[in-house]
Design a protein around this motif. Structure first.
Motif, PDB file in Angstrom:
ATOM      1  N   UNK A   1      15.239  54.859  49.811  1.00 22.60           N
ATOM      2  CA  UNK A   1      17.038  55.887  49.048  1.00 22.60           C
ATOM      3  C   UNK A   1      16.607  57.453  48.318  1.00 22.60           C
ATOM      4  N   UNK A   2      17.540  58.155  49.121  1.00 22.61           N
ATOM      5  CA  UNK A   2      17.533  59.227  48.923  1.00 22.61           C
ATOM      6  C   UNK A   2      18.877  59.950  47.930  1.00 22.61           C
ATOM      7  N   UNK A   3      17.879  60.277  46.718  1.00 27.03           N
ATOM      8  CA  UNK A   3      18.810  60.663  45.976  1.00 27.03           C
ATOM      9  C   UNK A   3      20.022  62.148  46.128  1.00 27.03           C
ATOM     10  N   UNK A   4      21.336  62.357  46.954  1.00 26.18           N
ATOM     11  CA  UNK A   4      21.119  63.438  46.994  1.00 26.18           C
ATOM     12  C   UNK A   4      21.807  64.866  45.378  1.00 26.18           C
ATOM     13  N   UNK A   5      23.147  63.559  44.716  1.00 29.13           N
ATOM     14  CA  UNK A   5      23.162  64.179  43.677  1.00 29.13           C
ATOM     15  C   UNK A   5      23.436  62.901  43.399  1.00 29.13           C
TER      16      UNK A   5
ATOM     17  N   UNK B   1      25.345  60.791  42.137  1.00 28.74           N
ATOM     18  CA  UNK B   1      26.532  59.893  42.672  1.00 28.74           C
ATOM     19  C   UNK B   1      26.385  59.674  44.211  1.00 28.74           C
ATOM     20  N   UNK B   2      25.087  60.391  44.900  1.00 28.30           N
ATOM     21  CA  UNK B   2      26.134  60.082  46.263  1.00 28.30           C
ATOM     22  C   UNK B   2      23.787  59.718  46.348  1.00 28.30           C
ATOM     23  N   UNK B   3      24.199  58.723  47.370  1.00 30.70           N
ATOM     24  CA  UNK B   3      23.124  57.939  48.237  1.00 30.70           C
ATOM     25  C   UNK B   3      22.962  58.474  49.395  1.00 30.70           C
ATOM     26  N   UNK B   4      21.098  58.431  50.418  1.00 33.55           N
ATOM     27  CA  UNK B   4      21.487  58.078  51.591  1.00 33.55           C
ATOM     28  C   UNK B   4      20.120  57.079  51.706  1.00 33.55           C
TER      29      UNK B   4
ATOM     30  N   UNK C   1      16.170  53.989  66.123  1.00 35.94           N
ATOM     31  CA  UNK C   1      14.842  54.821  64.821  1.00 35.94           C
ATOM     32  C   UNK C   1      15.642  53.942  63.483  1.00 35.94           C
ATOM     33  N   UNK C   2      16.521  53.168  63.646  1.00 32.78           N
ATOM     34  CA  UNK C   2      17.148  52.623  61.995  1.00 32.78           C
ATOM     35  C   UNK C   2      18.559  53.446  62.398  1.00 32.78           C
ATOM     36  N   UNK C   3      19.126  53.330  60.852  1.00 31.39           N
ATOM     37  CA  UNK C   3      20.878  53.324  61.028  1.00 31.39           C
ATOM     38  C   UNK C   3      20.779  54.033  59.228  1.00 31.39           C
ATOM     39  N   UNK C   4      21.697  54.577  59.587  1.00 36.52           N
ATOM     40  CA  UNK C   4      21.758  56.004  57.847  1.00 36.52           C
ATOM     41  C   UNK C   4      22.958  55.939  57.122  1.00 36.52           C
ATOM     42  N   UNK C   5      23.069  55.207  56.030  1.00 30.16           N
ATOM     43  CA  UNK C   5      23.845  54.953  55.315  1.00 30.16           C
ATOM     44  C   UNK C   5      24.100  55.841  53.617  1.00 30.16           C
ATOM     45  N   UNK C   6      25.516  56.099  54.189  1.00 30.94           N
ATOM     46  CA  UNK C   6      25.537  57.402  52.894  1.00 30.94           C
ATOM     47  C   UNK C   6      26.826  56.822  52.223  1.00 30.94           C
TER      48      UNK C   6
ATOM     49  N   UNK D   1      31.599  54.594  51.583  1.00 28.14           N
ATOM     50  CA  UNK D   1      29.724  54.484  52.451  1.00 28.14           C
ATOM     51  C   UNK D   1      30.336  55.091  54.046  1.00 28.14           C
ATOM     52  N   UNK D   2      29.152  55.050  54.963  1.00 33.35           N
ATOM     53  CA  UNK D   2      29.641  54.965  56.601  1.00 33.35           C
ATOM     54  C   UNK D   2      27.956  55.402  56.361  1.00 33.35           C
ATOM     55  N   UNK D   3      27.953  55.018  58.139  1.00 35.30           N
ATOM     56  CA  UNK D   3      26.934  54.040  58.416  1.00 35.30           C
ATOM     57  C   UNK D   3      26.936  54.502  60.032  1.00 35.30           C
ATOM     58  N   UNK D   4      26.056  55.030  60.340  1.00 32.53           N
ATOM     59  CA  UNK D   4      25.487  55.931  61.195  1.00 32.53           C
ATOM     60  C   UNK D   4      24.173  55.149  61.995  1.00 32.53           C
TER      61      UNK D   4
END
Length: 181
Positions: free
Chosen positions: A107-111, A113-116, A126-131, A141-144
């Motif tokens: 998990x990357x905590x962007x701020x 209340x936002x996590x990636x 390579x997998x998926x990115x969940x924001x 949320x969004x999955x790409x």
């Protein structure tokens, strides 16, 4: 772009996954297929000796694939919403508990209340990115698809939907467990 703008627009801003090279490569095969079968079908040009209906089917397939690729690129940054009825702090705990249960720990905590989250996958993918955007009463949320080592297709053959549903269901079930406790 801040959280309020993202929620109002219902779309994530462009990021590192949005590059013109991937879009070009994703549309290259369908465009060549449309061109080749279109020329063979409409102008009887080229070395194809197949019956007309085979050319028509192939042309239609590649045309549909090109249209779906354009549609997928235009909608892949849309955000989904799960209404929880919880406060901001309770939603933060809910998301953290859900991610822990799913074992998605990168998990990357962007701020605040936002996590990636980077979701690992198998093979050359390579997998998926969940924001995740945490707000009062809801989790957005969004999955790409992050692509493979050979490029990135926007539709990922159901992978985006699979992980989005998995996350949505985990948020809902964890919310129910927390309300019952």
């Amino acid at each position: 772009m801040n959280q309020i703008e993202i929620i109002r627009n219902k779309k994530l801003p462009p990021d590192s996954l949005d590059n013109k090279g991937d879009k070009f490569l994703a549309l290259f095969a369908p465009a060549i297929g449309c061109l080749g079968f279109g020329l063979a079908l409409f102008f009887n040009w080229g070395p194809l000796n197949e019956p007309e209906y085979v050319k028509a089917y192939c042309f239609t397939f590649f045309l549909a694939l090109a249209a779906y690729t354009i549609y997928a690129f235009n909608t892949e940054r849309n955000i989904d919403k799960v209404v929880t009825g919880l406060s901001l702090a309770e939603n933060l705990l809910l998301v953290n508990q859900s991610l822990k249960e799913l074992k998605w720990a990168d998990v990357n905590i962007d701020d605040k209340f936002t996590k990636t989250v980077q979701i690992d996958s198998w093979g050359m993918n390579k997998g998926y990115k969940l924001v995740i955007i945490i707000d009062d009463d809801a989790v957005y949320f969004n999955v790409r698809n992050r692509g493979s080592y050979k490029g990135r297709l926007p539709y990922a053959f159901g992978g985006n939907t699979f992980y989005a549903l998995k996350f949505r269901n985990k948020i809902i079930t964890t919310n129910l467990k927390l309300k019952q406790a």
